[in-house]
Design a protein around this motif. Structure first.
Motif, PDB file in Angstrom:
ATOM      1  N   ILE A 135     -11.061  -4.330  -1.868  1.00 56.32           N
ATOM      2  CA  ILE A 135     -10.894  -4.914  -0.536  1.00 56.32           C
ATOM      3  C   ILE A 135     -11.673  -6.220  -0.365  1.00 56.32           C
ATOM      4  O   ILE A 135     -11.214  -7.155   0.286  1.00 56.32           O
ATOM      5  N   ASP A 136     -12.838  -6.306  -1.021  1.00 63.83           N
ATOM      6  CA  ASP A 136     -13.653  -7.517  -0.880  1.00 63.83           C
ATOM      7  C   ASP A 136     -12.979  -8.760  -1.465  1.00 63.83           C
ATOM      8  O   ASP A 136     -13.333  -9.880  -1.148  1.00 63.83           O
ATOM      9  N   LYS A 137     -11.985  -8.564  -2.329  1.00 58.79           N
ATOM     10  CA  LYS A 137     -11.327  -9.714  -2.964  1.00 58.79           C
ATOM     11  C   LYS A 137      -9.955  -9.989  -2.360  1.00 58.79           C
ATOM     12  O   LYS A 137      -9.211 -10.836  -2.848  1.00 58.79           O
ATOM     13  N   LEU A 138      -9.593  -9.238  -1.308  1.00 60.40           N
ATOM     14  CA  LEU A 138      -8.212  -9.315  -0.815  1.00 60.40           C
ATOM     15  C   LEU A 138      -8.134  -9.661   0.666  1.00 60.40           C
ATOM     16  O   LEU A 138      -9.067  -9.457   1.434  1.00 60.40           O
ATOM     17  N   CYS A 151       0.817  -1.212   0.000  1.00 63.22           N
ATOM     18  CA  CYS A 151       0.000   0.000   0.000  1.00 63.22           C
ATOM     19  C   CYS A 151       0.853   1.264   0.000  1.00 63.22           C
ATOM     20  O   CYS A 151       0.359   2.361  -0.216  1.00 63.22           O
ATOM     21  N   SER A 152       2.158   1.109   0.268  1.00 63.84           N
ATOM     22  CA  SER A 152       3.050   2.264   0.225  1.00 63.84           C
ATOM     23  C   SER A 152       3.238   2.777  -1.207  1.00 63.84           C
ATOM     24  O   SER A 152       3.654   3.903  -1.406  1.00 63.84           O
ATOM     25  N   GLN A 180      -3.108  -9.188  -0.224  1.00 61.31           N
ATOM     26  CA  GLN A 180      -2.898 -10.327  -1.115  1.00 61.31           C
ATOM     27  C   GLN A 180      -4.247 -10.861  -1.569  1.00 61.31           C
ATOM     28  O   GLN A 180      -5.220 -10.752  -0.831  1.00 61.31           O
ATOM     29  N   PRO A 181      -4.287 -11.463  -2.776  1.00 63.47           N
ATOM     30  CA  PRO A 181      -5.552 -12.064  -3.196  1.00 63.47           C
ATOM     31  C   PRO A 181      -5.931 -13.206  -2.242  1.00 63.47           C
ATOM     32  O   PRO A 181      -5.054 -13.808  -1.621  1.00 63.47           O
ATOM     33  N   GLU A 241      -0.636   0.752  -6.428  1.00 64.53           N
ATOM     34  CA  GLU A 241      -1.090  -0.479  -5.779  1.00 64.53           C
ATOM     35  C   GLU A 241      -2.105  -0.155  -4.689  1.00 64.53           C
ATOM     36  O   GLU A 241      -3.068  -0.880  -4.480  1.00 64.53           O
ATOM     37  N   LEU A 242      -1.888   0.982  -4.030  1.00 66.15           N
ATOM     38  CA  LEU A 242      -2.833   1.429  -2.998  1.00 66.15           C
ATOM     39  C   LEU A 242      -4.223   1.613  -3.611  1.00 66.15           C
ATOM     40  O   LEU A 242      -5.229   1.190  -3.049  1.00 66.15           O
ATOM     41  N   LYS A 243      -4.242   2.205  -4.794  1.00 69.12           N
ATOM     42  CA  LYS A 243      -5.510   2.472  -5.465  1.00 69.12           C
ATOM     43  C   LYS A 243      -6.244   1.144  -5.721  1.00 69.12           C
ATOM     44  O   LYS A 243      -7.424   0.995  -5.410  1.00 69.12           O
ATOM     45  N   TYR A 244      -5.510   0.173  -6.234  1.00 68.72           N
ATOM     46  CA  TYR A 244      -6.116  -1.126  -6.514  1.00 68.72           C
ATOM     47  C   TYR A 244      -6.668  -1.763  -5.237  1.00 68.72           C
ATOM     48  O   TYR A 244      -7.790  -2.271  -5.212  1.00 68.72           O
TER      49      TYR A 244
END
Lengths: 490, 282, 314
Positions: free
Chosen positions: A375-378, A362-363, A419-420, A367-370
């Motif tokens: 969040i529901d998939k990670l 997230c730094s 992570q996924p 990647e933070l945006k993704y």
């Protein structure tokens, strides 16, 4: 959604395939896969009563052999066996080739990484792995700085935990390079299956697993201290109350070496000796199944009675070899795991053979945006927390909870990785309650040995099964069982 | 002018229950370094046993002593003759604070000095604003200010803290002994990115300094272009010819003078007393 | 072989042997008393006292009333009692556990099986109607263990150390049984019977499983002299002290292969004690039985201590 399999045999009648997971046994149409066809035919020829019978026999065999672990109950210690499943897992030679090469690659990369962080720390100075990975790790031992272990090996024994994801590919979940256990169960499972259903081995050519001990001994002898001709090797156990004691005694017996406790050893003139009935006998290589903090009360935890006072100073002077080296724990931290692809590229100049679960830092802004959008998939984890604290699993969160997680991450993005969600594959497992085979989640632990100019991966491994329906945790402490695992010959 | 010191260390261990066998490790021998040389070392015990000179995990000379005959009380005596050369830290070249900070912030520096930048349980402080470093005056001058600050902040008092007392606790207590002064000094330096290490050693007696009948502790901080410089916050001093160093580490844990493993019949209390005597002749 | 492991195996042997003697003592005394010829020997309190005396937990106050179920439970299945059968079997198994890489799989599995048998034996059943079943089973299981020791182990130093434990413990237990039954004989005598030909001598022989063989050998009713002679000095009686001393001497030779004995060695000590008893006559013993008991127990313990110093304590 779920579909029943095409098989008409009653023992598979309650096998329901689940969407979204890789099924090891059945294809999409519900037919057994090529590699399992013969096994299916043979098992289909047995009645339910046969299986109940065989299952009970396998259980009794484990119990009488004393292959048990202890559970501390209300006021009595109870002994339990690790549940063993009669349906073996079969791995195709071409698939195994990748696993084996990948496991060796990871072990070698981790060894080079350990050497580096205990010497020049180039990988940190060049900014590839953040300095915090070391400075915040309690497993980083300053006593290991500039020390050269015999043979140059740190992680002599590695246990790599793999799963097969819904995309049908293997992913590494964890590298265990402290004292990975479980290898004795690989051998016991094979023995138990042979006793119960020896006929099935006539139709498959599986690699043996009993050669582990000889390879372990060979590896230990290869890392003997300087100036020793024929090294005296021992296995160091915390004692009979340790849950892995059976494994320690099995390994000592199978290698034909002494099984010692800390109090059997002592240090004199900077050598290690064991106390025998005819006097002191020098010890050169110790496969220690005691954690770093307990091996030497003069150097680490001072109230430990499991270790040997002065052992580390002998090690430092190169007069004994410890397997695995102290301080390897720093490299199997969860945080280091996310850097494994970089570590492999840095030291070996190779692409990783085995997949790492992709990690979003997230730094990094993109990647933070993704992460925030998915969040529901990670699975979101704090970088610096151990033991599963503060971990959130996206598909189990309410909308409100997702919002909270988003806020937390936005507040301090550096603190989080994501992570996924991984889906462990399914395998047919005999279930007592329904008296039939049902799908259960499995993983695979492989065992890799690294010696001076030697390497070995046990052709087989420990397939762990989550026995509770829907459970994804395969740990034995969580009621997991295990399966015999066949690696077929080419 | 060189000074010659005689250091006498005495430890007396008493056990309530009979000890059948035991092994100890002593970290009490002065090290040989640029300005101190050990001429003569002597070690003895009241109970017969085996002396094993050894090197501990962090590379310092230690003595292992093992006994296999039963006892309730044991005495140890060690004596060392040490030559100390004079040091004057004010002679050293001190560069601008800005340049120091540039060096402190490089990855290479952080990696090389990692052990002495690490926050250990004993050198953890929650409130970092107690003493602040500025960007103007030299790092050396500010470390001297910190030395005085710690000296003034903590009231020397034995018996209120132990070797397990954290810097955080000392900050709130405001009282303690040499370990506590040193832990707090190191904690503040590390929180500000200046590598600092805990030093265990002896202090020349008779000058009225605090902490002189026991083993003493002080700190060393690293200054680019200069090297390690010693600060004794317990006495508000820069270390000098009166400080005889044994070893250094991240905190007290790395420098404990005496560790023992006792195999006794049953459980009982035990007590250890150390006394130290340092005398000089020119 | 590791000194600690040797010590464990020595004690494994001792605990196996101890379980057997305790179980048999319970069995024989309880069932002989049911139809004993005189009132004292028939008394349940008398029998329970005798049992506690033999296991080393005597009741000194003659007015104490003992509870049968409690005493039987304490000696057989009370895990917290150091002298109980369950404690001995448990210790045997723990000692075996720490040496399982050195002993045969069959021996280990048999010990494990005995342990699970004792652990799962219901205490209520034992004290009400299972005493016979339990004690006979223990005797048989211990016999199986000793067969596995003799039949499946390499007859090297490991074997010698286990057998040292077994035979030393046997000698000690036989002495304890003699001592307890001698006390019983003194207490049971009345105006109609003398100590010399008490009913208790028969029980004593049965407690050592030597009654039938003694009858065959002497063809006489057991009295104090012939019973003690048989159990102490007869080298052919497999339960006798003399036989145990011979066995001990044989096994220590396997461990200590020095041609000339060091006078401080275990081997020398065993030989010396053995020589003393080889040429003893029963009259020297029977007159001062108590002194003999004390003396021989001290000698046997000195063998154990010597072994500890020589082999287990580096």
């Amino acid at each position: 959604m779920s579909t029943n399999t095409n098989t008409t045999h009653p023992i598979f009648s309650s096998y329901e395939r689940k969407e979204g997971f890789f099924d090891e046994i059945f294809d999409e149409k519900g037919n057994p896969k090529e590699i399992y066809k013969k096994l299916f035919e043979i098992y289909g020829g047995h009645s339910i009563e046969d299986f109940i019978n065989l299952n009970n026999k396998a259980r009794a065999s484990f119990f009488n052999q004393g292959i048990t672990f202890q559970v501390y109950g209300d006021n009595q210690v109870k002994e339990k066996i690790f549940p063993f499943d009669l349906f073996p897992r079969i791995i195709h030679p071409s698939e195994w080739e990748i696993i084996e090469k990948g496991a060796i690659q990871r072990s070698k990369a981790l060894n080079l990484f350990l050497h580096d962080i205990y010497h020049d720390k180039k990988i940190i100075k060049q900014g590839i792995v953040p300095a915090e990975m070391i400075s915040s790790s309690e497993n980083y031992l300053h006593q290991m700085m500039d020390l050269d272990p015999p043979g140059g090996i740190y992680n002599h024994v590695s246990g790599t935990d793999l799963i097969k994801h819904s995309d049908g590919k293997y992913y590494v979940l964890e590298d265990n390079i402290r004292c990975p256990s479980g290898v004795s169960y690989v051998v016991c499972n094979r023995t138990a299956l042979k006793r119960a259903l020896f006929g099935v081995f006539n139709h498959y050519k599986a690699h043996t697993v009993t050669n582990y001990a000889e390879n372990l001994l060979e590896m230990m002898e290869s890392v003997k201290p300087h100036g020793v001709d024929i090294p005296n090797c021992v296995v160091l156990t915390p004692g009979i109350y340790n849950s892995a004691y059976y494994e320690h005694s099995y390994l000592a017996k199978a290698m034909g070496v002494e099984l010692v406790e800390g109090r059997d050893l002592f240090v004199e003139n900077n050598f290690v000796y064991m106390k025998t009935i005819t006097g002191p006998e020098r010890v050169d290589v110790i496969y220690r199944r005691i954690d770093d903090q307990f091996i030497d009360p003069f150097e680490f935890k001072s109230d430990s009675s499991l270790g040997v006072p002065g052992l580390f100073s002998v090690y430092k002077q190169g007069n004994v070899c410890l397997v695995n080296a102290p301080g390897t724990g720093v490299a199997d931290d969860k945080a280091i795991y996310t850097y494994m692809p970089d570590i492999i590229k840095y030291y070996l100049d190779e692409e990783p053979i085995l997949n790492n679960v992709h990690t979003y830092h997230c730094s990094r802004p993109d990647e933070l945006k993704y992460v925030l959008e998915n969040i529901d998939k990670l699975v979101v984890k704090p970088v610096d927390e151990a033991g599963g604290y503060g971990v959130t699993i996206g598909n189990r969160l309410t909308k409100e909870e997702i919002k909270n997680v988003q806020e937390q991450i936005k507040a301090s993005p550096r603190k989080y990785i994501a992570q996924p969600i991984m889906s462990l594959s399914l395998h047919a497992t005999y279930i007592d309650d329904s008296k039939s085979f049902e799908p259960r989640h499995i993983d695979l632990r492989t065992f890799t040995l690294l010696g001076k100019d030697t390497e070995f991966v046990l052709k087989g491994g420990l397939t762990r099964v989550a026995l509770q329906k829907g459970n994804l945790i395969v740990n034995s402490s969580q009621g997991g069982g295990s399966k015999d695992t066949w690696v077929l010959k080419k | 002018m060189n000074l010659e010191y005689t250091v006498r260390y005495h430890a007396r261990n008493q056990y309530e229950t009979l000890v059948k066998s035991a092994v100890w490790q002593f970290l009490i021998q002065p090290e040989n370094n640029d300005n101190q040389t050990v001429l003569d070392a002597h070690f003895s015990s009241s109970v017969d046993g085996r002396v094993d000179p050894t090197i501990n995990g962090l590379g310092f000379e230690a003595i292992r002593y093992s006994v296999d005959i039963p006892f309730n009380e044991i005495n140890f005596e060690a004596s060392y003759k040490v030559i100390k050369e004079p040091i004057n830290p004010f002679d050293l070249l001190h560069q601008e604070r800005k340049k120091d900070m540039e060096v402190f912030n490089t990855l290479k520096f952080k990696a090389d000095f990692e052990p002495y930048l690490r926050v250990t349980p004993l050198t953890q402080i929650s409130d970092k604003s107690t003493f602040t470093f500025n960007a103007e005056t030299s790092t050396f001058n500010q470390l001297q200010e910190l030395n005085s600050w710690v000296y003034n902040y903590i009231e020397f008092q034995a018996g209120v803290t132990s070797v397990q007392t954290t810097a955080s606790k000392v900050l709130s207590l405001g009282r303690g002994v040499c370990q506590d002064f040193t832990h707090l000094f190191c904690a503040i330096c590390r929180a500000n990115g200046i590598p600092s290490r805990y030093v265990s050693g002896y202090l020349h007696q008779g000058l009225g300094y605090s902490g002189d009948a026991q083993l003493h502790a002080w700190a060393e901080s690293y200054l680019p272009k200069v090297g390690w410089v010693g600060f004794d916050p317990t006495n508000n001093l820069l270390t000098n010819q009166d400080h005889i160093k044994i070893c250094h580490g991240k905190d007290y844990q790395d420098c404990a003078p005496l560790k023992g493993v006792i195999y006794a019949v049953g459980n009982g209390n035990n007590s250890t007393e150390h006394t130290v005597q340092v005398s000089a002749q020119q | 072989m590791l000194a600690r492991v040797a010590n464990n195996l020595f004690w494994m042997g001792r605990y196996i042997e101890r379980s057997e003697h305790t179980a048999r003592y319970l069995n024989v005394n309880y069932f002989s008393s049911l139809d004993a010829p005189n009132e004292v020997s028939q008394s349940r309190q008398f029998v329970l006292r005798s049992m506690l005396n033999m296991v080393g937990d005597p009741v000194s106050n003659p007015n104490t009333h003992l509870d049968e179920k409690e005493v039987l439970h304490n000696i057989s299945l009370n895990q917290n009692n150091y002298y109980s059968i369950i404690a001995s079997v448990k210790h045997a198994r723990e000692n075996a556990n720490s040496a399982r890489d050195l002993i045969s799989t069959e021996l280990y599995e048999a010990i494990n099986k005995s342990y699970h048998f004792v652990l799962n034996y219901p205490s209520d059943f034992l004290t009400e109607k299972g005493l016979y079943d339990f004690t006979v089973n223990i005797n048989e299981m211990m016999a199986v263990l000793k067969t596995k020791i003799k039949g499946t182990l390499l007859q090297d130093e490991i074997y010698a150390i286990i057998m040292m434990g077994v035979t030393l413990e046997r000698a000690i237990q036989i002495i304890r049984i003699i001592n307890a039954k001698y006390d019983d004989a003194l207490e049971a005598k009345d105006e109609h019977s003398a100590v010399t030909n008490s009913f208790e001598w028969i029980t004593l022989l049965k407690c050592a499983e030597s009654y039938d063989m003694m009858r065959r050998h002497y063809k006489k009713t057991p009295n104090n002299i012939n019973t003690l002679e048989f159990l102490i000095l007869n080298p052919n009686c497999p339960r006798s002290v003399m036989n145990s001393l011979n066995e001990l001497y044989h096994h220590i030779q396997l461990l200590d292969q020095n041609k000339y004995h060091n006078k401080d060695s275990t081997s020398f000590l065993v030989g010396k004690i053995r020589a003393e008893y080889e040429f003893k006559v029963i009259e020297e013993i029977s007159d001062q039985l108590k002194d003999f008991v004390e003396n021989i127990l001290n000698q046997l313990i000195s063998i154990s201590t010597k072994m500890e110093n020589e082999y287990f304590n580096y």
